[in-house]
Design a protein around this motif. Structure first.
Motif, mmCIF file in Angstrom:
data_model
loop_
_atom_site.group_PDB
_atom_site.id
_atom_site.type_symbol
_atom_site.label_atom_id
_atom_site.label_comp_id
_atom_site.label_asym_id
_atom_site.label_seq_id
_atom_site.Cartn_x
_atom_site.Cartn_y
_atom_site.Cartn_z
ATOM 1 N N UNK A 39 31.024 -18.797 -129.347
ATOM 2 C CA UNK A 39 31.562 -17.649 -130.094
ATOM 3 C C UNK A 39 33.088 -17.666 -130.185
ATOM 4 N N UNK A 40 33.585 -17.109 -131.287
ATOM 5 C CA UNK A 40 35.024 -16.972 -131.511
ATOM 6 C C UNK A 40 35.303 -15.494 -131.757
ATOM 7 N N UNK A 41 36.274 -14.960 -131.021
ATOM 8 C CA UNK A 41 36.599 -13.540 -131.101
ATOM 9 C C UNK A 41 38.055 -13.376 -131.510
ATOM 10 N N UNK A 42 38.294 -12.563 -132.516
ATOM 11 C CA UNK A 42 39.661 -12.253 -132.928
ATOM 12 C C UNK A 42 40.266 -11.181 -132.040
ATOM 13 N N UNK A 43 41.448 -11.433 -131.499
ATOM 14 C CA UNK A 43 42.108 -10.502 -130.582
ATOM 15 C C UNK A 43 43.051 -9.604 -131.379
ATOM 16 N N UNK A 44 42.948 -8.288 -131.223
ATOM 17 C CA UNK A 44 43.861 -7.385 -131.952
ATOM 18 C C UNK A 44 45.323 -7.647 -131.582
ATOM 19 N N UNK A 45 46.199 -7.375 -132.536
ATOM 20 C CA UNK A 45 47.626 -7.612 -132.298
ATOM 21 C C UNK A 45 48.159 -6.835 -131.092
ATOM 22 N N UNK A 46 47.664 -5.613 -130.896
ATOM 23 C CA UNK A 46 48.154 -4.804 -129.774
ATOM 24 C C UNK A 46 47.823 -5.470 -128.441
ATOM 25 N N UNK A 47 46.625 -6.044 -128.338
ATOM 26 C CA UNK A 47 46.244 -6.717 -127.099
ATOM 27 C C UNK A 47 47.057 -7.998 -126.903
ATOM 28 N N UNK A 48 47.274 -8.739 -127.999
ATOM 29 C CA UNK A 48 48.101 -9.941 -127.901
ATOM 30 C C UNK A 48 49.522 -9.596 -127.465
ATOM 31 N N UNK A 49 50.032 -8.486 -127.977
ATOM 32 C CA UNK A 49 51.406 -8.097 -127.657
ATOM 33 C C UNK A 49 51.576 -7.811 -126.173
ATOM 34 N N UNK A 50 50.550 -7.259 -125.517
ATOM 35 C CA UNK A 50 50.640 -7.005 -124.083
ATOM 36 C C UNK A 50 50.828 -8.319 -123.321
ATOM 37 N N UNK A 51 50.027 -9.321 -123.665
ATOM 38 C CA UNK A 51 50.169 -10.615 -123.012
ATOM 39 C C UNK A 51 51.507 -11.261 -123.307
#
Length: 319
Positions: free
Chosen positions: A246-258
């Motif tokens: 499976x491939x899951x798209x990560x929301x920008x807000x979650x990416x920004x935290x990392x």
């Protein structure tokens, strides 16, 4: 045509040398190592550190050249001592400007510089404020302006390069650590939700040849395909033997935290990035950076098409 390629041992430089030699041009490749191009044994080669070279060194290398291709400079992924602005101005802007002056002094007719497609979006969408937020993009935009201003009568082309796929023996693709290895290790592929234009290394070499033949000038992004990160991950997973993972798209807000955590880690080490990591998801990897492949492919002599075969070759070269 006598063509000088500066940065001839890199992934794109080697492919460009091979393509120009295949078209019958007399090619001289310069790199710090002075290594030959395995794909073009008939091409000449010599050593030159463009950053450290004197004006007389540059003039000696460019003397008698009909065309110069500039394939040098760090990209946005490097982690460097702070401040990033100083680093990129020194290694992206200043050397290209000095070569542009040498092109003018030596009367070179054609000058092609490989840039970044980020400058195309900075130009097309000034409201995004990309060059104001990201030191790497600011340096690329400065490089572009100064090259066009300083090369003089030379017909100058700035090719704005997007994601590049393909493989060459002995060169590990930059995609290995960035995307291929994480997809190989993880039971789920987590990817940004953005899109990007893409080309192959051979597309870039053909576009350079097109520009050197005088069929285009100015600044132009190039593209033969567009990938969402989801589609890109699917093709890569198929090449890795995991087509059903499976491939899951990560929301920008979650990416920004990392990304903010990574930025904090860099600050503790007094290191920096060419991109504002906190803005990276919204501005770039989570944004739509696709391009019209008819306008920016066919216009530079390229054929819009799927380049999945080049993505698969990239994955295989990463193993």
């Amino acid at each position: 045509m006598r063509a000088v390629v500066l940065g001839s041992t890199g992934f794109l430089g080697r492919t460009i040398v091979a393509e120009l030699a295949r078209r019958g041009h007399a090619v001289v490749g310069y790199s710090r190592e002075g290594a030959p191009c395995p794909e073009a044994p008939a091409a000449a080669y010599d050593s030159l550190d463009v950053v450290a070279a004197s004006d007389s060194d540059l003039d000696a290398c460019l003397a008698g050249a009909d065309a110069v291709v500039y394939c040098l400079g760090p990209d946005e992924r490097v982690r460097i001592p702070r401040p990033a602005t100083t680093f990129f101005q020194r290694l992206l802007v200043a050397p290209a400007e000095r070569v542009a002056y040498a092109v003018r002094r030596c009367g070179v007719a054609r000058f092609v510089v490989l840039g970044s497609y980020f400058t195309a979006f900075d130009r097309l969408h000034p409201e995004w404020q990309l060059s104001a937020r990201h030191p790497y993009i600011k340096a690329r935009a400065d490089q572009q302006r100064r090259v066009h201003a300083d090369a003089g009568a030379a017909s100058t082309s700035m090719l704005e390069i997007p994601f590049v796929f393909g493989s060459l023996p002995g060169i590990v693709p930059m995609w290995k650590s960035y995307l291929v290895d994480p997809l190989r290790r993880m039971p789920v592929g987590f990817v940004p939700r953005g899109m990007s234009a893409a080309v192959t290394d051979r597309d870039v070499a053909q576009a350079v040849s097109f520009a050197l033949e005088g069929r285009t000038s100015g600044s132009m992004p190039i593209a033969t395909d567009n990938y969402s990160f989801h589609r890109l991950a699917r093709v890569m997973l198929g090449a890795l033997g995991h087509p059903r993972r499976p491939v899951v798209g990560v929301p920008n807000a979650a990416l920004a935290l990392g990304m903010r955590a990574e930025a904090a880690r860099l600050r503790l080490k007094k290191m920096d990035s060419g991109l504002d990591l906190a803005r990276l998801p919204h501005d770039l990897i989570g944004a739509d950076l696709s391009l019209d492949t008819t306008e920016f492919g066919e216009a530079i002599g390229l054929s819009p098409r799927t380049i999945d075969d080049a993505v698969i070759a990239t994955v295989r070269a990463s193993q």
